[in-house]
Structures are given as structure tokens and as C-alpha cells.
Design a protein around this motif. Sequence first.
Motif, PDB file in Angstrom:
ATOM      1  N   GLU A  45      45.312  13.193  14.314  1.00  0.00           N
ATOM      2  CA  GLU A  45      46.592  12.483  14.351  1.00  0.00           C
ATOM      3  C   GLU A  45      47.665  13.356  13.733  1.00  0.00           C
ATOM      4  O   GLU A  45      47.649  13.640  12.540  1.00  0.00           O
ATOM      5  CB  GLU A  45      46.496  11.160  13.590  1.00  0.00           C
ATOM      6  CG  GLU A  45      47.724  10.278  13.704  1.00  0.00           C
ATOM      7  CD  GLU A  45      47.941   9.738  15.113  1.00  0.00           C
ATOM      8  OE1 GLU A  45      49.113   9.497  15.468  1.00  0.00           O
ATOM      9  OE2 GLU A  45      46.950   9.562  15.845  1.00  0.00           O
ATOM     10  N   GLY A  46      48.605  13.828  14.564  1.00  0.00           N
ATOM     11  CA  GLY A  46      49.708  14.626  14.068  1.00  0.00           C
ATOM     12  C   GLY A  46      50.900  13.767  13.717  1.00  0.00           C
ATOM     13  O   GLY A  46      50.813  12.534  13.612  1.00  0.00           O
ATOM     14  N   ALA A  47      52.025  14.403  13.529  1.00  0.00           N
ATOM     15  CA  ALA A  47      53.259  13.675  13.230  1.00  0.00           C
ATOM     16  C   ALA A  47      53.759  12.956  14.486  1.00  0.00           C
ATOM     17  O   ALA A  47      53.412  13.310  15.615  1.00  0.00           O
ATOM     18  CB  ALA A  47      54.321  14.643  12.725  1.00  0.00           C
ATOM     19  N   ALA A  48      54.577  11.950  14.277  1.00  0.00           N
ATOM     20  CA  ALA A  48      55.312  11.284  15.359  1.00  0.00           C
ATOM     21  C   ALA A  48      54.393  10.817  16.482  1.00  0.00           C
ATOM     22  O   ALA A  48      54.656  11.054  17.672  1.00  0.00           O
ATOM     23  CB  ALA A  48      56.404  12.203  15.907  1.00  0.00           C
ATOM     24  N   ASN A  49      53.295  10.167  16.107  1.00  0.00           N
ATOM     25  CA  ASN A  49      52.393   9.561  17.097  1.00  0.00           C
ATOM     26  C   ASN A  49      51.920  10.549  18.158  1.00  0.00           C
ATOM     27  O   ASN A  49      51.864  10.242  19.352  1.00  0.00           O
ATOM     28  CB  ASN A  49      53.085   8.375  17.779  1.00  0.00           C
ATOM     29  CG  ASN A  49      53.477   7.285  16.807  1.00  0.00           C
ATOM     30  OD1 ASN A  49      52.668   6.867  15.980  1.00  0.00           O
ATOM     31  ND2 ASN A  49      54.727   6.842  16.869  1.00  0.00           N
ATOM     32  N   THR A  50      51.574  11.734  17.725  1.00  0.00           N
ATOM     33  CA  THR A  50      51.107  12.773  18.641  1.00  0.00           C
ATOM     34  C   THR A  50      49.686  13.166  18.279  1.00  0.00           C
ATOM     35  O   THR A  50      49.400  13.475  17.123  1.00  0.00           O
ATOM     36  CB  THR A  50      52.019  14.004  18.576  1.00  0.00           C
ATOM     37  OG1 THR A  50      53.365  13.618  18.907  1.00  0.00           O
ATOM     38  CG2 THR A  50      51.560  15.076  19.558  1.00  0.00           C
ATOM     39  N   ARG A  51      48.824  13.174  19.279  1.00  0.00           N
ATOM     40  CA  ARG A  51      47.423  13.564  19.081  1.00  0.00           C
ATOM     41  C   ARG A  51      47.308  15.069  19.316  1.00  0.00           C
ATOM     42  O   ARG A  51      47.569  15.569  20.407  1.00  0.00           O
ATOM     43  CB  ARG A  51      46.518  12.781  20.027  1.00  0.00           C
ATOM     44  CG  ARG A  51      46.613  11.273  19.840  1.00  0.00           C
ATOM     45  CD  ARG A  51      45.834  10.549  20.916  1.00  0.00           C
ATOM     46  NE  ARG A  51      44.396  10.627  20.668  1.00  0.00           N
ATOM     47  CZ  ARG A  51      43.475  10.420  21.621  1.00  0.00           C
ATOM     48  NH1 ARG A  51      43.848  10.154  22.866  1.00  0.00           N
ATOM     49  NH2 ARG A  51      42.192  10.495  21.319  1.00  0.00           N
ATOM     50  N   ILE A  52      46.908  15.792  18.276  1.00  0.00           N
ATOM     51  CA  ILE A  52      46.820  17.242  18.321  1.00  0.00           C
ATOM     52  C   ILE A  52      45.399  17.652  18.714  1.00  0.00           C
ATOM     53  O   ILE A  52      44.432  17.241  18.087  1.00  0.00           O
ATOM     54  CB  ILE A  52      47.183  17.857  16.957  1.00  0.00           C
ATOM     55  CG1 ILE A  52      48.546  17.323  16.458  1.00  0.00           C
ATOM     56  CG2 ILE A  52      47.174  19.378  17.039  1.00  0.00           C
ATOM     57  CD1 ILE A  52      49.710  17.648  17.362  1.00  0.00           C
ATOM     58  N   HIS A  53      45.297  18.484  19.753  1.00  0.00           N
ATOM     59  CA  HIS A  53      44.000  18.937  20.237  1.00  0.00           C
ATOM     60  C   HIS A  53      43.646  20.280  19.604  1.00  0.00           C
ATOM     61  O   HIS A  53      44.506  21.164  19.468  1.00  0.00           O
ATOM     62  CB  HIS A  53      44.030  19.081  21.759  1.00  0.00           C
ATOM     63  CG  HIS A  53      44.139  17.773  22.478  1.00  0.00           C
ATOM     64  ND1 HIS A  53      43.131  17.274  23.281  1.00  0.00           N
ATOM     65  CD2 HIS A  53      45.134  16.847  22.506  1.00  0.00           C
ATOM     66  CE1 HIS A  53      43.502  16.105  23.774  1.00  0.00           C
ATOM     67  NE2 HIS A  53      44.708  15.816  23.320  1.00  0.00           N
TER      68      HIS A  53
ATOM     69  N   ALA B 214      41.123  26.113  15.764  1.00  0.00           N
ATOM     70  CA  ALA B 214      42.285  26.582  16.532  1.00  0.00           C
ATOM     71  C   ALA B 214      42.995  25.396  17.155  1.00  0.00           C
ATOM     72  O   ALA B 214      42.374  24.625  17.895  1.00  0.00           O
ATOM     73  CB  ALA B 214      41.843  27.560  17.622  1.00  0.00           C
ATOM     74  N   ILE B 215      44.275  25.250  16.864  1.00  0.00           N
ATOM     75  CA  ILE B 215      45.005  24.075  17.347  1.00  0.00           C
ATOM     76  C   ILE B 215      46.066  24.445  18.379  1.00  0.00           C
ATOM     77  O   ILE B 215      46.544  25.574  18.452  1.00  0.00           O
ATOM     78  CB  ILE B 215      45.677  23.304  16.192  1.00  0.00           C
ATOM     79  CG1 ILE B 215      46.934  24.035  15.680  1.00  0.00           C
ATOM     80  CG2 ILE B 215      44.716  23.030  15.067  1.00  0.00           C
ATOM     81  CD1 ILE B 215      47.844  23.148  14.839  1.00  0.00           C
ATOM     82  N   ASP B 216      46.399  23.447  19.191  1.00  0.00           N
ATOM     83  CA  ASP B 216      47.589  23.518  20.036  1.00  0.00           C
ATOM     84  C   ASP B 216      48.817  23.199  19.198  1.00  0.00           C
ATOM     85  O   ASP B 216      48.782  22.277  18.364  1.00  0.00           O
ATOM     86  CB  ASP B 216      47.539  22.470  21.149  1.00  0.00           C
ATOM     87  CG  ASP B 216      46.644  22.847  22.314  1.00  0.00           C
ATOM     88  OD1 ASP B 216      46.409  24.043  22.524  1.00  0.00           O
ATOM     89  OD2 ASP B 216      46.190  21.916  23.014  1.00  0.00           O
TER      90      ASP B 216
ATOM     91  N   ASP C 292      51.826  18.795  11.562  1.00  0.00           N
ATOM     92  CA  ASP C 292      50.638  19.016  12.400  1.00  0.00           C
ATOM     93  C   ASP C 292      49.766  20.132  11.817  1.00  0.00           C
ATOM     94  O   ASP C 292      48.537  19.999  11.702  1.00  0.00           O
ATOM     95  CB  ASP C 292      51.045  19.424  13.822  1.00  0.00           C
ATOM     96  CG  ASP C 292      51.857  18.377  14.551  1.00  0.00           C
ATOM     97  OD1 ASP C 292      51.840  17.199  14.153  1.00  0.00           O
ATOM     98  OD2 ASP C 292      52.510  18.754  15.548  1.00  0.00           O
ATOM     99  N   CYS C 293      50.396  21.239  11.469  1.00  0.00           N
ATOM    100  CA  CYS C 293      49.655  22.403  10.984  1.00  0.00           C
ATOM    101  C   CYS C 293      49.024  22.138   9.626  1.00  0.00           C
ATOM    102  O   CYS C 293      47.892  22.566   9.360  1.00  0.00           O
ATOM    103  CB  CYS C 293      50.569  23.625  10.931  1.00  0.00           C
ATOM    104  SG  CYS C 293      51.089  24.217  12.565  1.00  0.00           S
TER     105      CYS C 293
END
Length: 322
Positions: free
Chosen positions: A61-69, A114-116, A157-158
Motif C-alpha cells: 500500500e503506497g501513498a494516495a490509495n496506490t498499490r505499489i508492485h 525492486a519496486i515500480d 512509496d519508496c
Amino acid sequence: MNAIETRIHALHQYVPELTAPTDLEDFWEQIALEAAESMEFSVEQVTSPFLQAKVYKVILEGAANTRIHAWYMLPIFHQPHPLPCIVTFHGYSDSKGQPENHAAWLLMGYAVFAIDIRGQGGETGNGLMQAYGMTKGWVTQGILEPESSYYRAVAIDCLRAVRCALIMPEIDPERVFVFGGSQGGGLALLVSAIEPNLRAVIAHVPNMCHMDLAILQSVSSVIEVAEFVTRFPDSLDKVLRTLSYFDIMNLAHRIKLPVHVTVGLKDTTCLPEAIFAAYNRIVSVNKTIEVHPFMGHALPPGFHAAGHAFFSQLHTGKNIIA
């Protein structure tokens, strides 16, 4: 001195005036708290062509309701747990790539996370709301206010990705490193300024340095910011204020862990002056900069082996390779 030596000597003396806002520390304290609020993530093993590594898909779970792959990869050849781990950040418009892109680190005995970067070339979208238009690309989203900016969301996110790696059961939390080039190099330095539990950082030709100079002269992603200001000239002061919160030059006093930076003197994307402006202010007593006089915007030859040599000096009494 010859011309090359003179140029390098001058860059080592380059310490431009900081552009940091007065509330910089409070701003980053709030981001650090927000990044720690949600550590929700899922881990699912996936098939891969590797015979000696396991590959997992992580969605956090990233910031602003964004799913980080992300990819989470573990070497399994004679490797006792816990493992050292390298968290990698990719260059602008790229992605986390495929697992095989990270095989060199795995063969050297490192786990890899490793993230997007949101909205760019990978599987990760971008749920960040915006109240104003933007130019092509991503970096001008929310650029008029630091609290609503794309950079702020990416920073969270990071930081969550790093903290996810730190708590993985297979990972030694005392041996988590960050690595990246260009945009990824800037983000590696950014998280190393905020997250106190990292062991070391390698930043190749990092972006996000001396950003007022970059917007004026470089051809990096901040050219989108220059185009934004060209369209909306009255926004310049607000834009520069937003950028100042994320400028590595202004955060360099917080980077205290071992750090290695590379720079190409023919780089027009991440300018040598911009990189040195940040590097010269890093307070770490263990810092090095590798200067390539004839290199442009690129990762230097042999960077995997050189990275392993740097990281393996910092194993705190433990053997990285069993």
C-alpha cells in the motif's frame, strides 16, 4: 593541473547556497510518520526461470490509495538466513523490469527488493489526486504545493518499500542497502536521508540534485517542470519552493550512512555541478564519488561488481557470501 584535473577540482569546491525552506525538517518528519502508518502488503510466490532463486510478487500500500508492485527475490544456493538485501529504484519512465534483470545481485548472494515508481513504465498505477493541470510525464503533478506533489507520494512509496524489506523474515535488517541510477539514484539518496536503519547507499548519476540549476540547464525529467513554468510563468516561485523540499542538496545534512556516488562529466541529464552540489554537502564520514570524465548519462562499466565490493565492506562483522 590539466583541464580534466582542473574541472574535477573545481567541482569538489562547488557549494552553492542552499534553497531549503524553513519548515524542511517538520515536512520530512510528517512524511516519515505517514510512511510508517500503513505497512499493508501481500506476498505471492511466482514462477520464474531461475533454478537457484525464489521470486515473489509483492503488492504494498503506497501513498494516495496506490498499490505499489514489486519483486522480492531470494537466492537459495547455500544461503543461510538472514540475507543481505538490496532495494533498487529504477530510472525515469522505466520499471522494476523482469526478475532476470536483477540476476547479478542474486548470484552475488543478495536478496533483491525492486519496486515500480508510480505511474511510470511498470504495473503500478497512480491514485494521486490533482487539482491543476500538468505537462507530459509525471513530475509536475501537484507541483504547486509540496503536500500534494508527485514527489511526496513517491517518497512515501519508496520509504514503505524500504521498511517492507527491513521486516521480511529472510532479511537481516542490519544489512539492507539501497541502489539506483538517475531517478533511482536520487530516490536512493532521498530515502537514505530519511530512513535511519539502512546500511549503505549507491547512487549512480543521481537526479533530484540542485534542482533549481537542473530546471534551468539539464535535459532530465525536470525539463517537464521547465515546460510547466513556461506555460504558467507566474508559478515559478511556487514550483521552486516545492522542488526545494525534495532536493538532495537540501537533505544532504541528513545522509550519515556510507554512500558511494558516480558522475559523468559529459552528462547533460544529471549535471556534474548538480551532483557535486549535493555530494559536497553530504555529512557522512564514509563517502566517495567516482568521476568518469568522458561518460555521459549512464551507469559505469562493472557497476554490479563494484557495488558488491562497496557493500561487502560494510557487513558489520558478518559474511555476506557464505
